[in-house]
Scaffold this motif. Structure first.
Motif, short mmCIF file in Angstrom:
data_model
loop_
_atom_site.label_atom_id
_atom_site.label_comp_id
_atom_site.label_asym_id
_atom_site.label_seq_id
_atom_site.Cartn_x
_atom_site.Cartn_y
_atom_site.Cartn_z
N GLU A 94 0.85 -1.19 0.00
CA GLU A 94 0.00 0.00 0.00
C GLU A 94 0.88 1.24 0.00
OE1 GLU A 94 -1.21 0.90 4.56
OE2 GLU A 94 -2.17 -0.85 3.68
N THR A 95 0.30 2.32 -0.43
CA THR A 95 0.99 3.61 -0.45
C THR A 95 0.21 4.58 0.41
OG1 THR A 95 1.84 3.23 -2.68
CG2 THR A 95 1.75 5.53 -1.92
N VAL A 96 0.93 5.34 1.22
CA VAL A 96 0.32 6.37 2.05
C VAL A 96 1.00 7.70 1.71
CG1 VAL A 96 -0.11 7.18 4.39
CG2 VAL A 96 -0.15 4.72 3.90
N ASP A 97 0.19 8.70 1.44
CA ASP A 97 0.70 10.05 1.24
C ASP A 97 0.49 10.83 2.53
OD1 ASP A 97 1.70 10.22 -1.50
OD2 ASP A 97 -0.37 9.83 -2.10
N PHE A 98 1.56 10.93 3.32
CA PHE A 98 1.48 11.64 4.59
C PHE A 98 1.49 13.15 4.39
CE2 PHE A 98 3.45 7.56 5.91
CZ PHE A 98 2.48 7.14 6.81
N GLY A 99 2.00 13.59 3.24
CA GLY A 99 2.11 15.02 2.98
C GLY A 99 3.46 15.55 3.38
N ALA A 100 3.73 16.77 3.00
CA ALA A 100 5.01 17.43 3.28
C ALA A 100 5.02 17.95 4.71
CB ALA A 100 5.25 18.54 2.27
N LEU A 101 5.08 17.04 5.65
CA LEU A 101 5.04 17.38 7.08
C LEU A 101 6.41 17.59 7.68
CD1 LEU A 101 2.41 14.67 8.12
CD2 LEU A 101 2.00 17.06 7.54
N GLY A 102 7.44 17.38 6.88
CA GLY A 102 8.81 17.44 7.38
C GLY A 102 9.35 16.05 7.59
N ARG A 103 10.65 15.94 7.44
CA ARG A 103 11.34 14.64 7.48
C ARG A 103 11.04 13.85 8.76
NH1 ARG A 103 15.21 12.52 4.57
NH2 ARG A 103 16.70 11.08 5.50
N ASP A 104 11.20 14.48 9.90
CA ASP A 104 11.01 13.76 11.16
C ASP A 104 9.59 13.21 11.30
OD1 ASP A 104 13.64 14.32 11.82
OD2 ASP A 104 13.14 15.94 13.20
N ALA A 105 8.60 14.02 10.95
CA ALA A 105 7.21 13.59 11.08
C ALA A 105 6.89 12.46 10.11
CB ALA A 105 6.27 14.77 10.84
N VAL A 106 7.34 12.56 8.87
CA VAL A 106 7.07 11.49 7.90
C VAL A 106 7.72 10.19 8.34
CG1 VAL A 106 7.48 10.73 5.51
CG2 VAL A 106 6.69 13.07 5.96
N ARG A 107 8.93 10.26 8.83
CA ARG A 107 9.61 9.04 9.28
C ARG A 107 8.89 8.42 10.48
NH1 ARG A 107 15.27 9.69 10.65
NH2 ARG A 107 15.63 7.59 9.89
N ALA A 108 8.48 9.24 11.43
CA ALA A 108 7.77 8.73 12.62
C ALA A 108 6.42 8.13 12.23
CB ALA A 108 7.60 9.83 13.66
N LEU A 109 5.70 8.80 11.36
CA LEU A 109 4.41 8.26 10.90
C LEU A 109 4.59 6.97 10.12
CD1 LEU A 109 2.71 11.62 9.86
CD2 LEU A 109 1.98 10.10 11.72
N SER A 110 5.65 6.88 9.36
CA SER A 110 5.95 5.66 8.60
C SER A 110 6.27 4.50 9.54
CB SER A 110 7.12 5.89 7.64
OG SER A 110 6.80 6.88 6.70
N ARG A 111 7.06 4.77 10.56
CA ARG A 111 7.36 3.74 11.57
C ARG A 111 6.08 3.24 12.21
NH1 ARG A 111 9.44 6.66 16.26
NH2 ARG A 111 7.21 7.09 16.35
N ASP A 112 5.23 4.17 12.64
CA ASP A 112 4.00 3.78 13.32
C ASP A 112 3.06 3.02 12.40
OD1 ASP A 112 5.10 5.08 15.49
OD2 ASP A 112 3.79 6.84 15.32
N HIS A 113 3.00 3.43 11.14
CA HIS A 113 2.13 2.73 10.18
C HIS A 113 2.64 1.31 9.96
CE1 HIS A 113 -0.93 2.56 7.09
NE2 HIS A 113 -0.06 1.90 6.35
N ALA A 114 3.94 1.15 9.84
CA ALA A 114 4.52 -0.19 9.64
C ALA A 114 4.23 -1.09 10.85
CB ALA A 114 6.02 -0.09 9.40
N LEU A 115 4.32 -0.54 12.04
CA LEU A 115 4.01 -1.31 13.24
C LEU A 115 2.54 -1.72 13.25
CD1 LEU A 115 6.11 0.71 15.83
CD2 LEU A 115 6.57 -1.62 15.03
N ARG A 116 1.66 -0.82 12.80
CA ARG A 116 0.23 -1.17 12.71
C ARG A 116 0.00 -2.28 11.67
NH1 ARG A 116 -0.31 4.25 13.61
NH2 ARG A 116 -0.59 4.78 11.43
#
Length: 156
Positions: free
Chosen positions: A126-148
């Motif tokens: 799947e692909t998720v477009d988190f948006g241009a939230l900044g590097r740290d936020a995108v990485r943290a959201l990606s980590r959390d999504h992968a854990l889910r």
């Protein structure tokens, strides 16, 4: 996301986990191994930031990278399947994306592709477009999504 619960579920189901990470640079593996006793569930993590690493460590095909680019569900699929093939794990999650800054019209900052491969199951992407939230936020959201995604696989 309660990572300790995720590990307990994996332990009960006798599932072992591997990660294949690009834009998160090991954040998923770190979240899993932050929990004492995770070594009986977590097998290994692959940090494959470069295309060469994706090919060498996970067997991602050069043709796939050339045709679709590193940030694609096709590459995420091959990364997850490669993590299973190169480990003793029975469940693997992969992540590849553009944390930023940067991106393009076709692959904007914040776009992240995920793969989930599990022995005996069809690989999901799947692909998720988190948006241009900044590097740290995108990485943290990606980590959390992968854990889910791992949690969801254990709920089946």
């Amino acid at each position: 996301m309660n990572v300790a619960d995720l590990l307990d579920r994996a332990r009960t189901a006798r599932v072992t986990i591997a990660t294949a990470e690009s834009c998160t640079g090991g954040m998923i593996a770190a979240a899993l191994t932050d929990i004492p006793g995770s070594s009986d569930v977590f097998d290994r993590g692959f940090i494959t930031y470069s295309n060469d690493a994706k090919r060498d460590m996970l067997g991602v095909r050069a043709e796939t990278l050339d045709a679709h680019g590193a940030v694609s569900e096709d590459v995420a699929r091959e990364m997850a399947e490669g993590a299973l093939a190169q480990s003793a794990a029975t469940l693997a999650v992969s992540v590849t994306g553009i944390a930023g800054p940067g991106g393009s019209e076709h692959k904007p900052e914040g776009r992240v592709c995920f793969g989930l491969a599990q022995t005996g199951h069809q690989t999901r992407t799947e692909t998720v477009d988190f948006g241009a939230l900044g590097r740290d936020a995108v990485r943290a959201l990606s980590r959390d999504h992968a854990l889910r995604l791992l949690q969801t696989a254990l709920d089946v």
